[in-house]
Motif scaffolding. Sequence first.
Motif, PDB file in Angstrom:
ATOM      1  N   ALA A   1     -17.189  56.221 -97.533  1.00 44.19           N
ATOM      2  CA  ALA A   1     -15.872  56.089 -96.895  1.00 44.19           C
ATOM      3  C   ALA A   1     -15.783  56.843 -95.578  1.00 44.19           C
ATOM      4  O   ALA A   1     -15.142  56.375 -94.630  1.00 44.19           O
ATOM      5  CB  ALA A   1     -14.785  56.570 -97.853  1.00 44.19           C
ATOM      6  N   ARG A   2     -16.418  57.999 -95.492  1.00 41.60           N
ATOM      7  CA  ARG A   2     -16.263  58.802 -94.279  1.00 41.60           C
ATOM      8  C   ARG A   2     -16.945  58.185 -93.064  1.00 41.60           C
ATOM      9  O   ARG A   2     -16.776  58.692 -91.942  1.00 41.60           O
ATOM     10  CB  ARG A   2     -16.770  60.227 -94.511  1.00 41.60           C
TER      11      ARG A   2
ATOM     12  N   TRP B   1     -13.363  50.934 -99.858  1.00 38.15           N
ATOM     13  CA  TRP B   1     -14.348  51.987 -99.633  1.00 38.15           C
ATOM     14  C   TRP B   1     -14.675  52.700-100.931  1.00 38.15           C
ATOM     15  O   TRP B   1     -13.946  52.617-101.923  1.00 38.15           O
ATOM     16  CB  TRP B   1     -13.920  52.962 -98.542  1.00 38.15           C
ATOM     17  N   ALA B   2     -15.812  53.362-100.920  1.00 30.92           N
ATOM     18  CA  ALA B   2     -16.272  54.155-102.067  1.00 30.92           C
ATOM     19  C   ALA B   2     -16.543  55.575-101.594  1.00 30.92           C
ATOM     20  O   ALA B   2     -16.632  55.843-100.390  1.00 30.92           O
ATOM     21  CB  ALA B   2     -17.526  53.543-102.677  1.00 30.92           C
TER      22      ALA B   2
ATOM     23  N   VAL C   1     -13.484  50.895-104.266  1.00 34.43           N
ATOM     24  CA  VAL C   1     -14.471  50.014-104.904  1.00 34.43           C
ATOM     25  C   VAL C   1     -15.549  50.793-105.650  1.00 34.43           C
ATOM     26  O   VAL C   1     -16.468  50.180-106.215  1.00 34.43           O
ATOM     27  CB  VAL C   1     -15.119  49.067-103.874  1.00 34.43           C
ATOM     28  N   GLY C   2     -15.450  52.118-105.658  1.00 35.97           N
ATOM     29  CA  GLY C   2     -16.430  52.906-106.378  1.00 35.97           C
ATOM     30  C   GLY C   2     -16.304  54.374-106.041  1.00 35.97           C
ATOM     31  O   GLY C   2     -15.500  54.778-105.193  1.00 35.97           O
ATOM     32  N   LYS C   3     -17.134  55.163-106.712  1.00 31.70           N
ATOM     33  CA  LYS C   3     -17.168  56.604-106.486  1.00 31.70           C
ATOM     34  C   LYS C   3     -18.475  56.952-105.774  1.00 31.70           C
ATOM     35  O   LYS C   3     -19.037  56.136-105.059  1.00 31.70           O
ATOM     36  CB  LYS C   3     -17.006  57.346-107.807  1.00 31.70           C
TER      37      LYS C   3
ATOM     38  N   LEU D   1     -16.562  44.305-105.295  1.00 33.26           N
ATOM     39  CA  LEU D   1     -16.783  43.960-103.890  1.00 33.26           C
ATOM     40  C   LEU D   1     -16.238  42.570-103.584  1.00 33.26           C
ATOM     41  O   LEU D   1     -15.583  42.351-102.557  1.00 33.26           O
ATOM     42  CB  LEU D   1     -18.272  44.038-103.555  1.00 33.26           C
ATOM     43  N   ALA D   2     -16.510  41.625-104.461  1.00 27.86           N
ATOM     44  CA  ALA D   2     -16.053  40.249-104.232  1.00 27.86           C
ATOM     45  C   ALA D   2     -14.534  40.169-104.194  1.00 27.86           C
ATOM     46  O   ALA D   2     -13.959  39.361-103.462  1.00 27.86           O
ATOM     47  CB  ALA D   2     -16.598  39.334-105.311  1.00 27.86           C
ATOM     48  N   ALA D   3     -13.867  41.020-104.965  1.00 30.04           N
ATOM     49  CA  ALA D   3     -12.411  40.960-105.062  1.00 30.04           C
ATOM     50  C   ALA D   3     -11.730  41.223-103.725  1.00 30.04           C
ATOM     51  O   ALA D   3     -10.632  40.721-103.472  1.00 30.04           O
ATOM     52  CB  ALA D   3     -11.916  41.956-106.105  1.00 30.04           C
ATOM     53  N   VAL D   4     -12.374  42.021-102.843  1.00 31.64           N
ATOM     54  CA  VAL D   4     -11.747  42.332-101.553  1.00 31.64           C
ATOM     55  C   VAL D   4     -12.271  41.418-100.441  1.00 31.64           C
ATOM     56  O   VAL D   4     -11.893  41.568 -99.284  1.00 31.64           O
ATOM     57  CB  VAL D   4     -11.950  43.816-101.174  1.00 31.64           C
ATOM     58  N   GLN D   5     -13.139  40.487-100.767  1.00 32.13           N
ATOM     59  CA  GLN D   5     -13.639  39.456 -99.856  1.00 32.13           C
ATOM     60  C   GLN D   5     -14.136  40.023 -98.525  1.00 32.13           C
ATOM     61  O   GLN D   5     -13.630  39.695 -97.450  1.00 32.13           O
ATOM     62  CB  GLN D   5     -12.559  38.407 -99.608  1.00 32.13           C
TER      63      GLN D   5
END
Length: 373
Positions: free
Chosen positions: A53-54, A73-74, A99-101, A112-116
Amino acid sequence: MARLRRRQFLGLAGALVAAPAILRAAPAIVVTDMLGRTVTLKDAPQRIVLLEARDVITMAVLHPNPAKLIVGWAAADRFDSNAVQAAYVASAGRKIAIVGKQASDTISLEGLAAVQPDLVVTTPFMQASANMALMIERLGQFGIPVLFSSSASNDNGSLRSSPIDELPLLMRMWGAVLDQREKAEAFIAFSSSRYERVAQRLGVLTPLKTYFEVMSTYDDCCWAAGTRVWGQLLAAAGGRSLDGISAPWTAQISLEHLLAEQPEVYIATGGGYAGGTRPAIGPGLDLQNARNGLERLTRRVGFETLPAVRNRRVHGIWSGLISTPPLNPVFVEVAATWLHPEQCRDLDPAATLADINRNFLSTPIAGPLWASI
């Protein structure tokens, strides 16, 4: 790896096919990522997922509002600053999906697919498992390119070269992705000039032995910087890691080892998270609390015998000065003033940070980013 429903991916693929013809006709964007991979983007990305994310901070050096491009972001906790994370969420004007840690096994293809996304940016840390390697392959099959924003991994513990040499490559990668090549070159010139100023002042001075602590907590000891990344940036500032350390990232040494080393300078690491367990050093935090945290670190068993503590050469930094590549020049300047104050008395790291905030970062980072006792 969790199984992705066929209907979800067909919908994602259909959205890509249905893109306006004018975008499909735009010139392709050829990008070289930090692993040296050549990746072709069909269009300028508008829906980016960052698995680190950063990375948005690096984007903000070049783009007027990169958070608007981020749909997910993760590893958001690696911002190590509630203020910085909140600023980017606010500038996005909407929720950014988590989308994750930090671990690669927390990332799913469904998520990932959910946010296209039309681009996924990852790091070798997130490629550590077979799950992630397969996921990258599947994303490619469905026309979603993947870029690596770092060459460092837990396996080799190092970059392909020093972080100073990697910074221009990183800025050029993002300059191509964001169509900000000229601004990328301007930042490269700026950061290079800052590194050169430090190098000129240090000349052939003997590096000062420094206990550069990677994870500074009140109830633990002693995590010393290794030979790569942290150690390389310390060397650029005129310091050197403790003797007998060969690990690339960090090594937990015994208290006896530390006391035998007798370092002349101690640089601790603090952050905006878990302030009750380590110094609260970070954007927007209280400077006196940061100093109090450093004092508390020096009260750990045996620390009073270290020359660095006896001579009050104890300092601390926000972790982001190391983990955020565009801020590395600020770290090198401030550490050089601590290590070699006479030779570097005319350096002004606060002015360097102000220049970055004023001339580059679309979301400025407020101090304090460092503290001393």
